[in-house]
Design a protein around this motif. Sequence first.
Motif, short mmCIF file in Angstrom:
data_model
loop_
_atom_site.label_atom_id
_atom_site.label_comp_id
_atom_site.label_asym_id
_atom_site.label_seq_id
_atom_site.Cartn_x
_atom_site.Cartn_y
_atom_site.Cartn_z
N ASN B 475 0.83 -1.21 0.00
CA ASN B 475 0.00 0.00 0.00
C ASN B 475 0.86 1.26 0.00
O ASN B 475 0.62 2.19 -0.78
CB ASN B 475 -0.91 0.04 1.23
N VAL B 476 1.88 1.25 0.86
CA VAL B 476 2.77 2.40 0.94
C VAL B 476 3.45 2.61 -0.41
O VAL B 476 3.56 3.73 -0.91
CB VAL B 476 3.83 2.18 2.05
N SER B 477 3.88 1.49 -1.03
CA SER B 477 4.57 1.60 -2.31
C SER B 477 3.67 2.22 -3.35
O SER B 477 4.10 3.10 -4.12
CB SER B 477 5.02 0.22 -2.80
N ASN B 478 2.43 1.76 -3.42
CA ASN B 478 1.53 2.30 -4.43
C ASN B 478 1.28 3.78 -4.21
O ASN B 478 1.26 4.57 -5.15
CB ASN B 478 0.20 1.54 -4.41
N GLN B 479 1.10 4.16 -2.93
CA GLN B 479 0.89 5.56 -2.59
C GLN B 479 2.09 6.40 -3.02
O GLN B 479 1.97 7.43 -3.66
CB GLN B 479 0.65 5.66 -1.07
N ARG B 480 3.27 5.87 -2.68
CA ARG B 480 4.51 6.60 -2.97
C ARG B 480 4.71 6.70 -4.49
O ARG B 480 5.19 7.70 -5.00
CB ARG B 480 5.68 5.85 -2.31
N THR B 481 4.36 5.65 -5.21
CA THR B 481 4.48 5.69 -6.68
C THR B 481 3.63 6.83 -7.24
O THR B 481 4.09 7.59 -8.11
CB THR B 481 4.01 4.35 -7.28
N ARG B 482 2.41 6.95 -6.72
CA ARG B 482 1.56 8.06 -7.20
C ARG B 482 2.21 9.41 -6.92
O ARG B 482 2.21 10.31 -7.76
CB ARG B 482 0.17 7.97 -6.56
N GLU B 483 2.79 9.53 -5.72
CA GLU B 483 3.44 10.80 -5.37
C GLU B 483 4.61 11.11 -6.31
O GLU B 483 4.78 12.24 -6.75
CB GLU B 483 3.97 10.74 -3.93
N LEU B 484 5.39 10.06 -6.60
CA LEU B 484 6.54 10.27 -7.48
C LEU B 484 6.09 10.66 -8.89
O LEU B 484 6.68 11.55 -9.51
CB LEU B 484 7.40 9.00 -7.54
N PHE B 485 5.04 10.01 -9.37
CA PHE B 485 4.50 10.36 -10.68
C PHE B 485 4.06 11.82 -10.69
O PHE B 485 4.30 12.55 -11.66
CB PHE B 485 3.32 9.44 -11.05
N ASP B 486 3.42 12.21 -9.62
CA ASP B 486 2.97 13.58 -9.49
C ASP B 486 4.17 14.54 -9.54
O ASP B 486 4.16 15.55 -10.22
CB ASP B 486 2.23 13.71 -8.16
N LEU B 487 5.22 14.17 -8.80
CA LEU B 487 6.40 15.02 -8.71
C LEU B 487 7.05 15.24 -10.08
O LEU B 487 7.45 16.34 -10.43
CB LEU B 487 7.41 14.39 -7.75
N VAL B 488 7.13 14.16 -10.88
CA VAL B 488 7.80 14.31 -12.18
C VAL B 488 6.85 14.75 -13.27
O VAL B 488 7.24 14.86 -14.44
CB VAL B 488 8.50 13.00 -12.62
N GLY B 489 5.57 14.99 -12.91
CA GLY B 489 4.64 15.52 -13.90
C GLY B 489 4.09 14.48 -14.84
O GLY B 489 3.86 14.76 -16.01
N LEU B 490 3.88 13.26 -14.32
CA LEU B 490 3.24 12.24 -15.14
C LEU B 490 1.86 11.97 -14.57
O LEU B 490 1.69 11.86 -13.35
CB LEU B 490 4.04 10.93 -15.11
N ASP B 491 0.87 11.87 -15.43
CA ASP B 491 -0.48 11.54 -14.99
C ASP B 491 -0.49 10.11 -14.47
O ASP B 491 0.16 9.24 -15.04
CB ASP B 491 -1.41 11.67 -16.20
N SER B 492 -1.23 9.84 -13.37
CA SER B 492 -1.09 8.52 -12.74
C SER B 492 -1.66 7.40 -13.60
O SER B 492 -1.28 6.25 -13.44
CB SER B 492 -1.73 8.52 -11.36
N ALA B 511 11.69 7.57 -16.08
CA ALA B 511 13.01 7.12 -15.65
C ALA B 511 13.47 7.92 -14.43
O ALA B 511 14.08 7.37 -13.50
CB ALA B 511 14.02 7.26 -16.79
N ILE B 512 13.15 9.21 -14.42
CA ILE B 512 13.54 10.03 -13.26
C ILE B 512 12.73 9.60 -12.04
O ILE B 512 13.27 9.46 -10.93
CB ILE B 512 13.34 11.53 -13.59
N ALA B 513 11.43 9.34 -12.22
CA ALA B 513 10.60 8.88 -11.10
C ALA B 513 11.17 7.59 -10.52
O ALA B 513 11.27 7.42 -9.30
CB ALA B 513 9.16 8.66 -11.57
N ARG B 514 11.56 6.68 -11.40
CA ARG B 514 12.08 5.40 -10.92
C ARG B 514 13.39 5.60 -10.17
O ARG B 514 13.63 4.98 -9.13
CB ARG B 514 12.31 4.46 -12.11
N ALA B 515 14.25 6.48 -10.68
CA ALA B 515 15.51 6.74 -9.98
C ALA B 515 15.24 7.32 -8.60
O ALA B 515 15.89 6.95 -7.62
CB ALA B 515 16.37 7.70 -10.80
N LEU B 516 14.23 8.20 -8.51
CA LEU B 516 13.95 8.84 -7.22
C LEU B 516 13.34 7.87 -6.22
O LEU B 516 13.38 8.10 -5.01
CB LEU B 516 13.01 10.04 -7.43
N ALA B 517 12.75 6.78 -6.72
CA ALA B 517 12.13 5.80 -5.81
C ALA B 517 13.15 5.21 -4.85
O ALA B 517 12.81 4.81 -3.74
CB ALA B 517 11.47 4.68 -6.63
N SER B 518 14.40 5.17 -5.25
CA SER B 518 15.43 4.63 -4.36
C SER B 518 15.92 5.68 -3.37
O SER B 518 16.86 5.42 -2.62
CB SER B 518 16.61 4.12 -5.19
#
Lengths: 330, 671, 279
Positions: B475-492, B511-518
Amino acid sequence: MRRAVVTRLAWMIVVLFVLSFVVFSIQRTLPSDPVRIFFGRNASKELIAQKQHELGYDRSFFSQYGLFVNRLFHGDLGTSLRTRRPVVSDLMDFLPGTLELAGSAAFVGLLLALVIALTGALRRKGGAIVRVIAIVFSSAPTFLLGLGAVLLFYRHFHWLPAGGRTKSATEGNGWVLLRSIAKGSPSKTWEAIRHLAMPAVALALAPGVAIGRILRGSLLDVLEQEHIRTMRAGGLTERSIVLRHALRNALLPAISMGGLQLGLLLSGVVVVEVVFAWPGLGLYLNQAIRLADFPAVIGVVLVLGVVFVISSAVVDLLQTVADPRLRGRA
Amino acid sequence: MTDGPIASIRNLSVEFAAKRGTIQALRGVDLEIARGEIVALVGESGSGKSVLSSCLLGMAGPRAAVKGEVVVGGVDMLNGTAAQRRSVRKHLLGAVFQDPLGALNPTMRVGRLLSERGLYRERAEQVLRDVAVPDVAQRLRQWPHQLSGGLRQRVAIAFALGADGRLPTNNSARTPTDHLDEAVSAGNTPLLLIADEPTTALDVSVQAQVLSLFDRLRREHSCALLLVTHDLAAAASVADRVVVMYAGRVCETGPIAEVMARPAHPYTASLLAARLPLTPASPAPVPMRGSPPNPAALPSGCAFAPRCDLATDACRQTLPSPVPVSIGGDSSSGRQVACLHSATLLVAPSTVTHLTSPTPSRATATDETVLSLVSVSKSFVAPGNRKLRLHAVTDVSVSLQAGQSLAVVGESGCGKTTLLRLASGLAQPDDGTVNWGTSGRPQLVFQDAGASLTPWFSIGRQVTERLRARGLGSNVSNQRTRELFDLVGLDSHVAQALPRQLSGGQRQRAAIARALASEPRLLICDEPISALDASLSVRILDLLHEVRRELGVALLFVTHDLAAARYIADDVAVMYLGRVVERAPSIKLFANPQHPYTVGLLAASPAAHAGTLAPTLEGEPPSPIGQHLGCAFASRCPGVHDRCRTEQPMLLQRGGTELACHLIPPDGDLL
Amino acid sequence: MAEATVVGVTRHRRPSAPIVVGATVGALALVVALAPAWLPYGSRKVVGKPFEHPLSGHLLGTDSQGRDVLVRSVLGLRTSLGSAFIVIAIGLVVGTIIGLAAGFAGGIVDTVLMRITDVALALPGPVVALAIAAALGPGLGHTLIAVAAFWWPWYARIVRGQVQSIRKLPYVEAASLGGLGSLRVATAHVLPGTVGPVVIAASLDIGAVVLVLAGLSFLGLGSPAPAAELGAMTSQGLQFLFNAPWISLCPAVGLFLLAASGNILGDLLRDRLAKAGSR
């Protein structure tokens, strides 16, 4: 370039040794003892033991391999159980026939490949037809092509002879085609070619079409490349662009395909010789297999193996000739 | 009739049948090129500029449906026979294409290749010398793969110059050269060179050399040039006239200096505004809105209207044609603009130009070290010769604090990519140490974002996978993924898409969102914008700025693009042949470069010279294979002296700048 | 601003050609595999006089011993199909293991394994297989072993090449930088990329393996006499070629159809992968 040749030749020698080792291992795992078979059931134990010692069969595996290689260098492949002649003499009789057949097939195949590659390639037409032809001929067993040809051109039309290398049964060995050309005898040459036609084409169809298809695809790719555009912009004629610039660049994948087809050609030649009663190594091998004549089988395998290894080395070197970029590398 | 155009295009339209409808590559284009004139054809990818150059060569191809008129040297290049068109290509035209690697037949030696164009022995040597190829006799015996990129492009130009400028007179009933001035055409060069992105694949310093070569050919041989490019700055340095294209139409044409100073079409204005500046005084770039139109579904009105601030209903309904405009009452300059609002733009240029965009702030830098490379070296087995080593990186030390941003710039082969791999841990140094402090591994943003995303996983899953690998619950991962998408300007909802279903910009964001996930403290970027169109690249750079500001992530930015480096970085390190030769704060380095190589590099950049030809840095970098004595730049350095050739200069402090040069004394050391 | 559009999402409404062909070939293969269940009699049953012509009671006539040529051909097809699968399966298993080991381990392991593979490829496979089969004595099992012994190197090379090139791709580097375990990287980010080319190579090989096995059987290196094997049937019929051509031609045409099905399937699969790769 010289380095590439040296490296390739060294590798060829390694492979030849491995080939001899594999053949030797196969020979040693034969379920039957060739000495016993040679002398028959009534031979005395002493005689067999003496012969086995003579041949080194009581020594260790590797020392026997040494003997085997030594005999190979002296041209000793044992005695055929069927013909009771040295295997080497039999091979010398039959090898020219096989080489003439395989060589003609390779020639016809390359010609066919060029025709397939160049016809319609410029206008990018005929891709679907080439594809169907390729699938048909890569799926047809060599003997089906042979049978069909015999039924059609011999049985139905009476155009070509059904088999053999010459009209007379006694002249079937050696360099029939080359000898007749050398003697300058048009009638004999024509006869040899008529006998060659069906088996050579039957053997050439599958590899020729496979190589042609690869060459065609590669040619079409090359024609899209920027250096070809440079040549077009330089006002060169389409003909010289294809023949002088595109073809050589397109050769590489076709040459590797040719190397691949080589193995199939050499096993195909055996089958074709049986179908067309062509007195060559294949027919000899077929008879040897049916009579469990192992020295003969081993001999043929060794000779065909050597032919294959040498010709693949040539094919590899052709690649280096075709593409200067390969020359720096080992 | 010497004033007649050597090439003229009237109302040219080209269509290609494609799976998803008809692609309209050109829609009614007019163009004339006069003798000795340099015309720049400028536009983004897909604007139709390359199709136009193919039509001029009479090589539009069988799949193109062409209407209109193209005449070169009196010959109809659309309806003429194949032999006539070929004869024009052979005798009147020369063509140079983008890719110097692919432009030469790899199975022919240079000499043989040139002879295909009628350039035999002496003539070939002369032409090669003409295009400034060194060691001519030796070159003729070489294979294309043995030449450097710059040399290959020169050979391609030499090949193009093989045209003799005269059509054979017995060729056809008409003698097309009759109306041309015999005296000039006897110059044994083509009448017109068509160069399609000839410098895009080249390094900055070589780029400048090629451009000045074109200029010289025009001056010495009256050889006209059509320079097809997306790079306005490069075009401005040599061209007389510019033709700006958008969606298969000419939107603006005129003298290039005038167009760049006072653009009259909103697209030209936006293109100019989106440029990354190199000079300190220039305004911050303004990214263009939206994306280029789909060539298979062009609107009936002005194609630029959806991206234009001035667009009105009239723009969306009628297709504007180029009409002459006069500027300051002077209508003689030949300016034409295809815009209903050009007058507005010329009267009040500020309507499109820029708001102030965020300038990099240095406030976020802290003491936390996120990267420390201490005298790292890395060499490889030399390609083609196993006994030699290729020294990619030699004795480089770099350190970086959290929140800082450092750009590493240099030309191809300078070792910047190897340095990036060492810094990210993808490669191990032969010598020296790599340390990331307590912050853990840095993350990498790749040059080709598409290739950096696993093709068979949706991009959402690729981000979540990283989060799960760090031990976060689903659940946390999915939430965080949405936040990261939002941050990099990608529609969820894009999260479900596979990488190949995304556009280039979207992939880079993913690719930037994925890098930031770490949750890295350091983001290493490998030329992240070089594969993107100019209008997109500013947006990605702005995103990186934002990430840095919001998360305090440090950036290590590796690029050959000086303007991008200046835009993104506080500090810039310049590499040459495996070593850092200068490191300084960005502002300082661009205002006052110290090392002769940096000076030359900046000078060679067309963006640094508004409209004039850049002074060139002579030669090309020496081979990185084998050992070099002394300073690697000595062979090209204008101020070289004996010590440079024997002694390797150390990287030393000179008033806030780190510098490796014998010519400039270090602090406190009097020469 | 959010970039929301997703380009290029198209769904095929019509099943694509490979699926249609695959389903057809699969169905036919199933019919042939179940042949003993639906055929009226076995391969050795004498059902009429020798040399009965086709369409005269027996659809494809009878052979020299009065056995039904069609029945024997269908059973021969079944043997060919099964044999090809066995050879390719052995090749795939051995080749994939060796290729993966070489590709992932690298270094000396890679060198040794690939040198062995190179030598095996440098030998004339079909010819040496012939020697092995001859030495082991007649029998289908022996022939299969002999051919499989020279088929795995192809797959080893393909798998190893794929692993090596995929390992260097940015997405695999990104995955390992992203803190994923090496097992996860290998199984989730590398292995799926190798499947396509290997499956295509294997399906393109069906035809080739069928033909090589048939060639050996033609030369007398398959199951001994009474067994229904297409290659052997063809060569046994050769002596009656002019009077009863169907005895040779029917099994040969059967082989052709089988090989062609395999080749068409492989060709379409390759096309599809090439398209997927270019997107």
